[in-house]
Design a protein around this motif. Structure first.
Motif, PDB file in Angstrom:
ATOM      1  N   ASP A 204       0.812  -1.224   0.000  1.00 49.31           N
ATOM      2  CA  ASP A 204       0.000   0.000   0.000  1.00 49.31           C
ATOM      3  C   ASP A 204       0.846   1.274   0.000  1.00 49.31           C
ATOM      4  O   ASP A 204       0.344   2.347  -0.359  1.00 49.31           O
ATOM      5  N   LEU A 205       2.104   1.176   0.397  1.00 50.62           N
ATOM      6  CA  LEU A 205       2.985   2.344   0.362  1.00 50.62           C
ATOM      7  C   LEU A 205       3.039   2.958  -1.035  1.00 50.62           C
ATOM      8  O   LEU A 205       3.241   4.164  -1.191  1.00 50.62           O
ATOM      9  N   TRP A 206       2.832   2.134  -2.064  1.00 54.33           N
ATOM     10  CA  TRP A 206       3.016   2.564  -3.457  1.00 54.33           C
ATOM     11  C   TRP A 206       1.703   2.791  -4.187  1.00 54.33           C
ATOM     12  O   TRP A 206       1.699   2.983  -5.408  1.00 54.33           O
ATOM     13  N   ARG A 207       0.578   2.814  -3.471  1.00 56.28           N
ATOM     14  CA  ARG A 207      -0.741   2.850  -4.111  1.00 56.28           C
ATOM     15  C   ARG A 207      -0.966   4.126  -4.928  1.00 56.28           C
ATOM     16  O   ARG A 207      -1.779   4.130  -5.860  1.00 56.28           O
TER      17      ARG A 207
ATOM     18  N   ALA B  89      25.243   7.480 -10.410  1.00 54.24           N
ATOM     19  CA  ALA B  89      24.092   7.905  -9.612  1.00 54.24           C
ATOM     20  C   ALA B  89      23.778   9.374  -9.838  1.00 54.24           C
ATOM     21  O   ALA B  89      24.659  10.196 -10.078  1.00 54.24           O
ATOM     22  N   THR B  90      22.483   9.691  -9.772  1.00 54.75           N
ATOM     23  CA  THR B  90      21.974  11.054  -9.914  1.00 54.75           C
ATOM     24  C   THR B  90      21.040  11.330  -8.744  1.00 54.75           C
ATOM     25  O   THR B  90      20.287  10.447  -8.319  1.00 54.75           O
ATOM     26  N   LEU B  91      21.075  12.561  -8.242  1.00 55.85           N
ATOM     27  CA  LEU B  91      20.237  12.939  -7.113  1.00 55.85           C
ATOM     28  C   LEU B  91      19.204  13.972  -7.530  1.00 55.85           C
ATOM     29  O   LEU B  91      19.525  14.971  -8.169  1.00 55.85           O
ATOM     30  N   LYS B  92      17.946  13.718  -7.165  1.00 58.39           N
ATOM     31  CA  LYS B  92      16.863  14.682  -7.309  1.00 58.39           C
ATOM     32  C   LYS B  92      16.276  14.931  -5.919  1.00 58.39           C
ATOM     33  O   LYS B  92      15.950  13.973  -5.201  1.00 58.39           O
ATOM     34  N   VAL B  93      16.138  16.207  -5.543  1.00 56.80           N
ATOM     35  CA  VAL B  93      15.659  16.563  -4.209  1.00 56.80           C
ATOM     36  C   VAL B  93      14.218  17.066  -4.317  1.00 56.80           C
ATOM     37  O   VAL B  93      13.882  17.869  -5.196  1.00 56.80           O
ATOM     38  N   ILE B  94      13.378  16.561  -3.401  1.00 57.06           N
ATOM     39  CA  ILE B  94      11.946  16.864  -3.393  1.00 57.06           C
ATOM     40  C   ILE B  94      11.610  17.725  -2.178  1.00 57.06           C
ATOM     41  O   ILE B  94      12.063  17.438  -1.058  1.00 57.06           O
ATOM     42  N   ASP B  95      10.799  18.755  -2.375  1.00 57.52           N
ATOM     43  CA  ASP B  95      10.338  19.600  -1.269  1.00 57.52           C
ATOM     44  C   ASP B  95       9.010  19.086  -0.711  1.00 57.52           C
ATOM     45  O   ASP B  95       8.308  18.303  -1.353  1.00 57.52           O
ATOM     46  N   ASP B  96       8.702  19.548   0.491  1.00 61.39           N
ATOM     47  CA  ASP B  96       7.408  19.292   1.127  1.00 61.39           C
ATOM     48  C   ASP B  96       7.130  17.802   1.285  1.00 61.39           C
ATOM     49  O   ASP B  96       6.057  17.300   0.940  1.00 61.39           O
ATOM     50  N   SER B  97       8.116  17.085   1.820  1.00 59.00           N
ATOM     51  CA  SER B  97       7.967  15.645   2.023  1.00 59.00           C
ATOM     52  C   SER B  97       8.922  15.189   3.113  1.00 59.00           C
ATOM     53  O   SER B  97       9.951  15.824   3.359  1.00 59.00           O
ATOM     54  N   TYR B  98       8.551  14.070   3.740  1.00 58.97           N
ATOM     55  CA  TYR B  98       9.476  13.359   4.625  1.00 58.97           C
ATOM     56  C   TYR B  98       9.887  12.056   3.928  1.00 58.97           C
ATOM     57  O   TYR B  98       9.881  11.967   2.702  1.00 58.97           O
ATOM     58  N   THR B  99      10.215  11.037   4.681  1.00 60.89           N
ATOM     59  CA  THR B  99      10.795   9.804   4.148  1.00 60.89           C
ATOM     60  C   THR B  99       9.902   9.131   3.109  1.00 60.89           C
ATOM     61  O   THR B  99      10.384   8.649   2.088  1.00 60.89           O
ATOM     62  N   PHE B 100       8.605   9.066   3.377  1.00 55.96           N
ATOM     63  CA  PHE B 100       7.683   8.394   2.462  1.00 55.96           C
ATOM     64  C   PHE B 100       7.252   9.368   1.361  1.00 55.96           C
ATOM     65  O   PHE B 100       6.141   9.893   1.361  1.00 55.96           O
ATOM     66  N   ILE B 101       8.134   9.589   0.389  1.00 57.79           N
ATOM     67  CA  ILE B 101       7.804  10.487  -0.721  1.00 57.79           C
ATOM     68  C   ILE B 101       6.593   9.959  -1.488  1.00 57.79           C
ATOM     69  O   ILE B 101       5.781  10.736  -1.993  1.00 57.79           O
ATOM     70  N   SER B 102       6.443   8.648  -1.543  1.00 52.47           N
ATOM     71  CA  SER B 102       5.297   8.059  -2.243  1.00 52.47           C
ATOM     72  C   SER B 102       3.973   8.422  -1.567  1.00 52.47           C
ATOM     73  O   SER B 102       2.914   8.359  -2.196  1.00 52.47           O
TER      74      SER B 102
ATOM     75  N   ASP C 137       3.780  11.516   0.473  1.00 51.51           N
ATOM     76  CA  ASP C 137       3.702  12.979   0.539  1.00 51.51           C
ATOM     77  C   ASP C 137       3.733  13.654  -0.824  1.00 51.51           C
ATOM     78  O   ASP C 137       3.093  14.690  -1.022  1.00 51.51           O
ATOM     79  N   GLN C 138       4.507  13.118  -1.766  1.00 48.57           N
ATOM     80  CA  GLN C 138       4.646  13.736  -3.085  1.00 48.57           C
ATOM     81  C   GLN C 138       4.625  12.675  -4.180  1.00 48.57           C
ATOM     82  O   GLN C 138       5.576  12.535  -4.968  1.00 48.57           O
ATOM     83  N   PRO C 139       3.535  11.926  -4.286  1.00 47.11           N
ATOM     84  CA  PRO C 139       3.504  10.816  -5.243  1.00 47.11           C
ATOM     85  C   PRO C 139       3.597  11.255  -6.699  1.00 47.11           C
ATOM     86  O   PRO C 139       4.203  10.553  -7.514  1.00 47.11           O
TER      87      PRO C 139
END
Length: 288
Positions: free
Chosen positions: A42-45, A254-267, A269-271
């Motif tokens: 369900d984390l990925w729903r 490796a490449t890094l993309k940083v997301i705002d307005d989220s904690y660990t579970f980006i899926s 907070d910011q799906p």
């Protein structure tokens, strides 16, 4: 209680010492979603339906990390055992050139698997996750020791019965900026609260967690010649962005993309943003 229908119909597969549920939707190049401790598919729903709509076969296993529904008393749930279960899952479904998407504890298990058997993996997306000497991070670091105290884990799980407690750091407060919907929290927490056999699996998994496994995996990062996308939450309190920057330095491609307005579970907070990045990454690194 049940897994979201957005993930597709349920099926079961037999692995060494374990039978697990998984969900599948879509067709095309396979994308496997790996969850962490005390959550399930369900984390990925919120992510899977759009990744599937973009032309992928999306598969979300319910791994035996404490929110699973089928007890696995014969399974090796050490970190290497869990990594080998994930590799066996890819083997059993005969998947090739897989994109692995992993979060939290599942990211640590994925790293361990990659340094043991990555023959079926073509590319990897790691969202905020354990690595190096953080396995587990604070405030969860004591959990392996606490799990060894008879009955204590059950008491902790009973406390999370109460919705306000679920917003505490030891609940979901550290990993999601917004409250987890009650039906999803139940999907995560009821299996271990209601089943002594599931709790026993959880205890075995927790008692095996130790940073020596992730540190050993990190020593072999230089051998991982495959594309890795790190999608990290700028505000993550458990895994700082500097942690992701270290991973970018140590992984060859490796490449890094940083997301705002989220904690660990980006899926959680910011799906939408995570979905866009996954689809873009898979297209950029598609097999010829």
């Amino acid at each position: 209680m049940g897994i979201s229908s957005a993930l597709g119909p349920a099926a079961q597969v037999d692995l060494p010492g374990a039978r697990i549920n998984y969900h599948e939707i879509g067709s095309g190049a396979p994308v496997i979603f790996v969850h962490g401790l005390l959550v399930n598919a369900d984390l990925w729903r919120k992510v899977v339906p759009e990744v599937a709509a973009a032309g992928h076969r999306c598969i979300t296993p319910d791994l035996p990390f404490g929110a699973h529904s089928i007890p696995v008393p014969e399974a090796d749930l050490s970190p290497t055992g869990a990594a080998d279960l994930l590799a066996a899952f890819l083997d059993r479904l005969d998947l090739h050139d897989v994109t692995l998407v992993a979060n939290d504890t599942g990211g640590a298990i994925t790293q361990i698997m990659l340094t043991r058997n990555r023959s079926r993996v073509g590319r990897v997306v790691l969202t905020d996750c354990d690595a190096y000497d953080k396995f587990l991070p604070q405030p969860f670091t004591p959990l392996p020791r606490l799990a060894a105290v008879p009955g204590l884990l059950r008491v902790m799980l009973e406390l999370l019965r109460f919705r306000p407690a679920q917003r505490l750091p030891v609940g979901f407060g550290l990993v999601t900026k917004r409250p987890v919907p009650p039906e999803i929290a139940d999907s995560y927490l009821l299996p271990s609260r209601n089943s002594a056999a599931i709790r026993a699996d959880l205890v075995r998994f927790l008692r095996g967690v130790h940073k020596r496994y992730t540190l050993a995996a990190a020593e072999r990062f230089h051998t991982l010649e495959l594309p890795v996308l790190l999608v990290w939450a700028r505000e993550d309190k458990a895994f700082k962005v500097s942690f992701a920057e270290r991973l970018v330095r140590d992984l060859p491609d490796a490449t890094l993309k940083v997301i705002d307005d989220s904690y660990t579970f980006i899926s959680e907070d910011q799906p939408e943003l995570l979905t866009e990045l996954i689809v873009e990454f898979t297209r950029l690194h598609a097999a010829p």
